[in-house]
Structure formats: C-alpha cells, structure tokens
Design a protein around this motif. Structure first.
Motif, PDB file in Angstrom:
ATOM      1  N   ASN B  78       0.840  -1.199   0.000  1.00  0.00           N
ATOM      2  CA  ASN B  78       0.000   0.000   0.000  1.00  0.00           C
ATOM      3  C   ASN B  78       0.883   1.260   0.000  1.00  0.00           C
ATOM      4  OD1 ASN B  78      -2.476   1.398   0.112  1.00  0.00           O
ATOM      5  ND2 ASN B  78      -2.216   1.690   2.307  1.00  0.00           N
ATOM      6  N   THR B  79       1.928   1.247   0.842  1.00  0.00           N
ATOM      7  CA  THR B  79       2.865   2.373   0.860  1.00  0.00           C
ATOM      8  C   THR B  79       3.552   2.530  -0.504  1.00  0.00           C
ATOM      9  OG1 THR B  79       3.286   1.957   3.188  1.00  0.00           O
ATOM     10  CG2 THR B  79       4.902   3.294   2.033  1.00  0.00           C
ATOM     11  N   ILE B  80       4.045   1.414  -1.028  1.00  0.00           N
ATOM     12  CA  ILE B  80       4.780   1.454  -2.306  1.00  0.00           C
ATOM     13  C   ILE B  80       3.866   1.960  -3.423  1.00  0.00           C
ATOM     14  CG2 ILE B  80       6.049   0.040  -3.993  1.00  0.00           C
ATOM     15  CD1 ILE B  80       7.468   0.144  -1.299  1.00  0.00           C
ATOM     16  N   GLY B 185      -0.379   5.835   8.037  1.00  0.00           N
ATOM     17  CA  GLY B 185      -1.702   5.652   7.431  1.00  0.00           C
ATOM     18  C   GLY B 185      -1.887   4.262   6.856  1.00  0.00           C
ATOM     19  N   SER B 186      -0.781   3.705   6.372  1.00  0.00           N
ATOM     20  CA  SER B 186      -0.887   2.416   5.712  1.00  0.00           C
ATOM     21  C   SER B 186      -0.820   1.250   6.696  1.00  0.00           C
ATOM     22  CB  SER B 186       0.246   2.303   4.687  1.00  0.00           C
ATOM     23  OG  SER B 186       0.075   1.158   3.924  1.00  0.00           O
ATOM     24  N   LEU B 187       0.002   1.394   7.723  1.00  0.00           N
ATOM     25  CA  LEU B 187       0.251   0.256   8.614  1.00  0.00           C
ATOM     26  C   LEU B 187      -0.640   0.242   9.853  1.00  0.00           C
ATOM     27  CD1 LEU B 187       4.158   0.255   8.406  1.00  0.00           C
ATOM     28  CD2 LEU B 187       2.620  -1.333   7.282  1.00  0.00           C
ATOM     29  N   VAL B 188      -1.365   1.331  10.070  1.00  0.00           N
ATOM     30  CA  VAL B 188      -2.246   1.360  11.239  1.00  0.00           C
ATOM     31  C   VAL B 188      -3.692   1.337  10.735  1.00  0.00           C
ATOM     32  CG1 VAL B 188      -2.879   2.609  13.340  1.00  0.00           C
ATOM     33  CG2 VAL B 188      -0.527   2.720  12.485  1.00  0.00           C
ATOM     34  N   ASP B 189      -4.360   0.231  11.005  1.00  0.00           N
ATOM     35  CA  ASP B 189      -5.692   0.034  10.427  1.00  0.00           C
ATOM     36  C   ASP B 189      -6.706   1.072  10.874  1.00  0.00           C
ATOM     37  OD1 ASP B 189      -4.893  -2.073   8.964  1.00  0.00           O
ATOM     38  OD2 ASP B 189      -5.422  -3.589  10.468  1.00  0.00           O
ATOM     39  N   ILE B 263     -10.475  10.691   0.363  1.00  0.00           N
ATOM     40  CA  ILE B 263     -11.403  11.123   1.422  1.00  0.00           C
ATOM     41  C   ILE B 263     -12.572  10.152   1.570  1.00  0.00           C
ATOM     42  CG2 ILE B 263     -13.012  12.969   2.124  1.00  0.00           C
ATOM     43  CD1 ILE B 263     -11.020  14.937   0.741  1.00  0.00           C
ATOM     44  N   PHE B 264     -13.144   9.749   0.425  1.00  0.00           N
ATOM     45  CA  PHE B 264     -14.355   8.921   0.505  1.00  0.00           C
ATOM     46  C   PHE B 264     -14.095   7.429   0.294  1.00  0.00           C
ATOM     47  CE2 PHE B 264     -15.799  13.193  -0.756  1.00  0.00           C
ATOM     48  CZ  PHE B 264     -16.615  13.459   0.342  1.00  0.00           C
ATOM     49  N   GLY B 265     -12.876   7.094  -0.112  1.00  0.00           N
ATOM     50  CA  GLY B 265     -12.591   5.697  -0.456  1.00  0.00           C
ATOM     51  C   GLY B 265     -12.483   4.782   0.747  1.00  0.00           C
ATOM     52  N   HIS B 266     -11.928   5.313   1.848  1.00  0.00           N
ATOM     53  CA  HIS B 266     -11.635   4.467   3.005  1.00  0.00           C
ATOM     54  C   HIS B 266     -12.871   3.708   3.522  1.00  0.00           C
ATOM     55  CE1 HIS B 266      -9.059   3.090   6.241  1.00  0.00           C
ATOM     56  NE2 HIS B 266     -10.028   3.361   7.092  1.00  0.00           N
ATOM     57  N   PRO B 267     -14.021   4.431   3.726  1.00  0.00           N
ATOM     58  CA  PRO B 267     -15.205   3.703   4.214  1.00  0.00           C
ATOM     59  C   PRO B 267     -15.652   2.612   3.231  1.00  0.00           C
ATOM     60  CG  PRO B 267     -15.544   6.081   4.352  1.00  0.00           C
ATOM     61  CD  PRO B 267     -14.285   5.870   3.601  1.00  0.00           C
ATOM     62  N   ALA B 268     -15.367   2.841   1.942  1.00  0.00           N
ATOM     63  CA  ALA B 268     -15.786   1.856   0.936  1.00  0.00           C
ATOM     64  C   ALA B 268     -14.736   0.767   0.744  1.00  0.00           C
ATOM     65  CB  ALA B 268     -16.048   2.568  -0.383  1.00  0.00           C
ATOM     66  N   GLY B 269     -13.703   0.782   1.578  1.00  0.00           N
ATOM     67  CA  GLY B 269     -12.683  -0.268   1.493  1.00  0.00           C
ATOM     68  C   GLY B 269     -11.664  -0.032   0.396  1.00  0.00           C
ATOM     69  N   LEU B 270     -11.601   1.204  -0.125  1.00  0.00           N
ATOM     70  CA  LEU B 270     -10.654   1.518  -1.192  1.00  0.00           C
ATOM     71  C   LEU B 270      -9.378   2.054  -0.541  1.00  0.00           C
ATOM     72  CD1 LEU B 270     -11.016   1.340  -4.232  1.00  0.00           C
ATOM     73  CD2 LEU B 270     -11.683   3.752  -4.246  1.00  0.00           C
ATOM     74  N   GLU B 271      -8.275   1.323  -0.700  1.00  0.00           N
ATOM     75  CA  GLU B 271      -7.024   1.730  -0.055  1.00  0.00           C
ATOM     76  C   GLU B 271      -6.338   2.833  -0.878  1.00  0.00           C
ATOM     77  OE1 GLU B 271      -5.628   0.657   2.852  1.00  0.00           O
ATOM     78  OE2 GLU B 271      -7.417  -0.540   3.248  1.00  0.00           O
ATOM     79  N   PRO B 272      -5.522   3.684  -0.213  1.00  0.00           N
ATOM     80  CA  PRO B 272      -4.859   4.791  -0.923  1.00  0.00           C
ATOM     81  C   PRO B 272      -4.031   4.350  -2.139  1.00  0.00           C
ATOM     82  CG  PRO B 272      -4.616   5.074   1.434  1.00  0.00           C
ATOM     83  CD  PRO B 272      -5.285   3.754   1.232  1.00  0.00           C
ATOM     84  N   ALA B 273      -3.373   3.190  -2.052  1.00  0.00           N
ATOM     85  CA  ALA B 273      -2.539   2.764  -3.188  1.00  0.00           C
ATOM     86  C   ALA B 273      -3.389   2.551  -4.435  1.00  0.00           C
ATOM     87  CB  ALA B 273      -1.794   1.482  -2.842  1.00  0.00           C
ATOM     88  N   THR B 274      -4.567   1.965  -4.247  1.00  0.00           N
ATOM     89  CA  THR B 274      -5.458   1.734  -5.397  1.00  0.00           C
ATOM     90  C   THR B 274      -5.850   3.072  -6.008  1.00  0.00           C
ATOM     91  OG1 THR B 274      -6.355  -0.080  -4.091  1.00  0.00           O
ATOM     92  CG2 THR B 274      -7.550   0.482  -6.100  1.00  0.00           C
ATOM     93  N   VAL B 275      -6.212   4.015  -5.141  1.00  0.00           N
ATOM     94  CA  VAL B 275      -6.641   5.335  -5.626  1.00  0.00           C
ATOM     95  C   VAL B 275      -5.501   6.008  -6.385  1.00  0.00           C
ATOM     96  CG1 VAL B 275      -7.427   7.619  -4.895  1.00  0.00           C
ATOM     97  CG2 VAL B 275      -8.250   5.590  -3.686  1.00  0.00           C
ATOM     98  N   ALA B 276      -4.293   6.025  -5.793  1.00  0.00           N
ATOM     99  CA  ALA B 276      -3.168   6.716  -6.416  1.00  0.00           C
ATOM    100  C   ALA B 276      -2.757   6.056  -7.724  1.00  0.00           C
ATOM    101  CB  ALA B 276      -1.988   6.765  -5.447  1.00  0.00           C
TER     102      ALA B 276
END
Lengths: 148, 470
Positions: B78-80, B185-189, B263-276
């Motif tokens: 996720n970080t990468i 952000g990535s390693l702390v659920d 902003i809105f992805g997290h509740p929907a289970g969308l991780e930052p790496a996918t978004v980026a």
C-alpha cells in the motif's frame, strides 16, 4: 594541436576575457595559474549564462529550463551581463570539461570533439601543465587533407 | 528454509514457524546485527541508502532470518503503490507549468513585497507539501524562489529557510504529505486519510504562524527591495508559465478525483494505493490521447523514469529488514522496553500520556539527525506490539489514547525533520540548489535558527495532542 597558447589568469576580469574571446573569435579560453596548471575554461556559454538569471542555466532539462514568463528586454539582459563585468573570470569558469592527453588515441580525440563541440585543452599527464589546445578545425583539416 | 541456511545449519532442526538461521545462530542476534549495521551505514551516508537497505534485506534472507516468502509478505505494498502513483501524477502534472504559475502568481498577489513573498511562497510550499511529497514540492518551488529573489535583489536564504521549514510542517498535515504519515496511514488500520485531516491538520496552521514569527524577527523585518526591483517581479507574466493548458485541466481533474478517492474511499474499502495508482494510470491515459503509438510508448517510458525509484527501493529494503526483526522477535523486546516506561502505572490515561510524549520527543530529536523513514518504519510495529502487551496486561488504551500515540509519532517524526540540515531529504535538496546558485547554506548556521524553531513546533504539537486526546 596549437601550442602558442593564449590563456587568461584566474584574476582576469570577465570583461577582459569577453573582449579577448570576441577579438580573436575564440569559443573558449583556458584559465591557468602562473605555472600553467589548468584551472578551468571560460567560454561563450559562460557569457550567455551571465546574461541569464543564475537558475536558468541549471541544465537544459532543469527546473527553470523555460523562463518565458520573464519579460526582460534587451537592456535588462545587458544590465545583468554588465553587473558581472568586473568579477574575476575564475568565479564563472566551467570545470566540467574534458581534458585530452598528448598520447590519446585519435578515435578518442574525435569522439571527445564530437561531444564537446569546442576547443579542448591538452594537459601533460606527468606535470599536469597545459601544453596545447585542439579544435575540431585542427583535426578535421588534417583528416580531410589526405583524402583524394 | 533457504539454501545457504540448509547447508550451514547445525544442531537440532528448529520448529516450522521459527527462522532457520545459519550455523544455528540465535535469529535475534543475527537480525539485530543486520539491522544495526544497515542503519549505521545508512546514517553514515557514504553509500546510497537504497542500495544499503536492499543489501540489508538480502542479508536477512541469505542468513535465514527470512525466507523470500516472508520477506515479500513484510513489504507494505500500500505504501509502495501510494508513493509510486503520486510520483507519476506529479511527474505528468509538473510539465503543465502549473507550479511555476502558482509561485509567480502568489508573489504578484502581495505586490512583490519581499516579506509578503516569503509568507506566500511559504504557504504555497506548505499547501503543496500537504498534497505532494516534500522533496517534489521544494524541487518545484526553490528554483522559482531563487529567480524571484535575484530579481528583487534580496538574499535568498530567509526565503529558502522558510520553505524548508514549511515543507516539513505542511507535510505533517495529511496522510500523503510526508513518508512517515504514509507509513502510519498504511500500517495502522484504525487511521484513515480523514483522521489526519480532522485530527492532525488543525494544529498545522498554528505551527506555521508560530514559525513565521521568529523568521520575521530574524530576517523578515530587514528585507527591503527597491521599487524598480519589485516592478521587475510585477512584470512577470505568470500565464506564460502555463506550458500546456490542456494537460493542466487533465491533471487537475485527476488530482481532484484522487483526493476525493482518498477522502471517501476508506469507508468503501478503497485503499490509498489503489486510488493513487488508478489516478496515475488515468492521467497517463489522458495525457497520451491523440499521440501516435511510438510517442505514447516514449512518453510513458519517460514518465516512468521520473519516479524516484531510489526512494521506492529504499522502502522495499526497509520493510524486509524491519520484517526480519519482527520475525526474529526483536521488536517484542523493544516493545517491552517501551511498555517498561509505564511500569507501575495502572491508569491508561497516564500510560498513554507518558508514551505519547516520550514518543513525540524521541521521534523529534531522532528525526532531526537521522532519516525519519527507517525510524518510523521500525517504530510502527514496535508500537503495535507495545499496545498489544499493554492490552494483555489489562491496560487496553481507548481510541483517542491510541490515536494520541500515533499522532505523536507522526508529529515528532515530521516536525523533527526541521531540526537540522540533514533532518529531511527536502532540506538537502534546497541546500543543493542554493549552493549551485552561489548561496551555500551552512550546516551550523541553519542549525542555530532551525533547531529552536523545531523545538517550538514540537512544544505546540505536544500541548495540542495532550489537550485534545489525553
């Protein structure tokens, strides 16, 4: 190789060095100390970089490779250049040039000239003193001469 | 078991879960040794840090602490993915010239007054650092700053100093602003993009103002420019800085989409790496519309080359090393030392206060002298472990107390980067530019002004975390 060398000292003023380059139609002139050790080169590219804001000269793909938003006119550019007129030439000398050795193979010399497109200093590897300069005219004239 | 370990193993075979270390050595010592040597060599800065981290990671596998499978499982993709995706988006966006536009526009907004420009460029730096990584931000802003200060005939140092400060302070505000935050952000659920916005970002403007004050006292009040010099800057045509208006629109569209996704992805289970990564792919697609196949291939190739692979490989190596420590049980021991700080205390409010403040200050001091990325990469699993040990002892922290600990790590590590010239990569990048432009930044001179300002910012952050969460 030319051995009747025209050089400047590190203290030579930028203005004097520019006059010298223009007077003799040189593209660059070696800067040497009193023992003929090569310290750098001052070239027409240095003159151009003195006429620009200093960050504009930081590489062609650098962050300021495009400064069209600066509306400087002829006088502004001339002012910038004249501001540096009395500085010692060593302050602006390039130090990323290629040096040739007297015994370098011909293919190396041709490739080096192809890359740098200017005069190249020739330095004795034992004494580290400047012994001459080579231009691509010197080399090409010699090469072309022998062809029927 | 790895081949070398199999050849060299002596003594009784270890259990299936435990690492099979060469010569039957204690995995704790081997992993600890690799860790200490690697981090020492990284700190010495004699070799490229990515190469050192990858060698350290390789040693963990070669000596049997890790298998290749466990090593790869330890890498936080996720970080990468987040880092790589954002780097691609910035690489494409910068070609539009929007960042130069922003810098020149902001300078003209304050009528080219030197102090006004310092404040504006500082704020632009902080805002961009919150959205992009700090190194990228200063790479974009520092050269324009040198250009503007040259035209104004004022010394560039106070401006560059402020930009270093504000790049690190601004980066603290969001999950994507600074590598320590990306890691947290990535390693702390329990921490999302929005948690950073609502729980960390509010203190950032206060720290910015508090940092501007000493900058004004030391340099700002003496900055003067002639009316002619100011006019030269006012004559800049910022619109000319926009090189590609179409690309600018496409980039802004993608940036808005990506931020919305965060902003809105997290509740929907969308991780930052996918978004980026999706954002990066979309921008590459849009940027290449209408080009020939050859041009497309050349363009994508060129853009991929602009990703800072050294940073990416550094992260990969670190994850493997820290994973090795975890595998060997070293982090358990480190965590029990952390928990040991609270020995004899039985109320979770005091426990979390002691932990949060110790972590904040140790992180700040450590980050002002060493790279904060390896520090935070080691601290996160250690804190996880410490929290588990506390819970097992009947001292489970509540949500706010737990967050206070993570925010202390984030604020300490990010703000600590301002403590010295080597505290963060962005600092060194600015120093490099400044030196090439003939204005070298001295280590001690910087330290004298920056260290007290860093302490001031950490004091404010400590008060904030304590009052709001503890």
């Amino acid at each position: 190789m030319k051995t009747d060398l025209i050089t400047v000292s590190p203290d030579t003023k930028v203005g004097e060095a520019i006059r010298l380059l223009f007077g003799r139609h040189f593209r660059s002139v070696p800067i040497v100390d009193e023992d003929m050790h090569l310290i750098g080169q001052f070239s027409v590219r240095d003159i151009l970089s003195l006429a620009m804001p200093c960050v504009a000269g930081m590489g062609l793909s650098g962050p300021m490779s495009d400064i069209t938003f600066m509306p400087d006119d002829f006088e502004d550019v001339r002012r910038r250049l004249s501001d540096n007129w009395g500085d010692p030439v060593s302050k602006y000398a390039l130090d990323d040039y290629i040096v040739l050795r007297p015994n370098d193979p011909m293919t190396h010399v041709v490739q080096a000239l192809y890359r740098c497109r200017a005069y190249m200093p020739v330095v004795d590897p034992d004494t580290e003193k400047l012994v001459g300069v080579v231009s691509y005219w010197d080399v090409l004239e010699k090469l072309v001469d022998g062809i029927e | 078991m790895n081949f070398l370990a199999m050849l060299l193993q002596h003594g009784a075979p270890a259990s299936a879960e435990a690492p099979h270390v060469v010569f039957g050595l204690d995995p704790l010592w081997v992993a600890g040794g690799i860790f200490v040597i690697t981090y020492a060599v990284i700190m010495a800065e004699r070799f490229n840090r990515a190469v050192v981290a990858m060698l350290g990671g390789g040693a963990m596998i070669l000596l049997g602490v890790h298998t290749q499978e466990t090593a790869i499982a330890g890498i936080d993709w996720n970080t990468i993915g987040l880092l790589t995706g954002m780097m691609i988006i910035v690489a494409v966006t910068r070609r539009s010239g929007v960042f130069q536009f922003l810098a020149v526009w902001s300078a003209k907004k304050v009528k080219a007054s030197p102090w006004g420009i310092l404040v504006m460029l500082g704020i632009v730096t902080a805002l961009l650092s919150a959205m992009l990584d700090n190194v990228t931000t200063v790479l974009l802003i520092a050269p324009v700053t040198l250009l503007i200060t040259e035209e104004l005939e004022v010394p560039p140092y106070p401006f560059l100093f402020a930009e270093i400060m504000f790049s690190n302070i601004g980066g603290t505000a969001t999950l994507i602003g600074d590598p320590p935050n990306i890691l947290i952000g990535s390693l702390v659920d329990s921490i999302s993009f929005n948690d950073f916005l609502t729980e960390v970002a509010p203190i950032v403007p206060v720290i910015i103002v508090a940092t501007l004050l000493p900058i004004w006292l030391i340099w700002g009040r003496k900055l003067k420019a002639t009316p002619e010099a100011r006019q030269r800057v006012m004559d800049f045509r910022e619109k000319e800085a926009i090189k590609d208006a179409k690309l600018l629109k496409k980039s802004l569209l993608v940036l808005v989409l990506v931020l919305t996704g965060f902003i809105f992805g997290h509740p929907a289970g969308l991780e930052p790496a996918t978004v980026a990564m999706m954002g990066a792919a979309l921008l590459l697609l849009l940027d290449n519309l209408g080009r020939t196949v050859d041009e497309k291939s050349e363009n994508v190739h060129h853009t991929s080359g602009e990703v800072e692979w050294v940073t990416i490989f550094f992260f990969v190596g670190l994850f493997v090393i820290v994973g090795g420590l975890e595998q060997a049980g070293a982090l358990n021991i480190l965590a029990s030392h952390v928990v040991g700080l609270t020995d004899g205390i039985n109320d979770t409010g005091t426990i979390s206060s002691v932990l949060a403040m110790s972590i904040m200050w140790v992180s700040a001091i450590a980050s002002s002298v060493v790279d904060n990325i390896p520090f935070v990469a080691t601290m996160i699993p250690t804190i996880h472990e410490a929290l588990e040990q506390l819970a097992a002892a009947g001292n489970e922290l509540n949500h706010a107390e737990e967050h206070a600990i993570w925010w202390s790590l984030s604020l300490g590590a990010c703000l600590g980067g301002n403590g010295s010239l080597i505290g963060a990569s962005a600092n060194l990048i600015v120093a490099g530019f400044s030196e090439r432009a003939g204005h070298p930044i001295r280590f001690l001179g910087f330290l004298k002004a920056a260290f007290p300002m860093m302490i001031l910012s950490v004091l404010i952050a400590s008060a904030y975390v304590y009052l709001r969460f503890l």
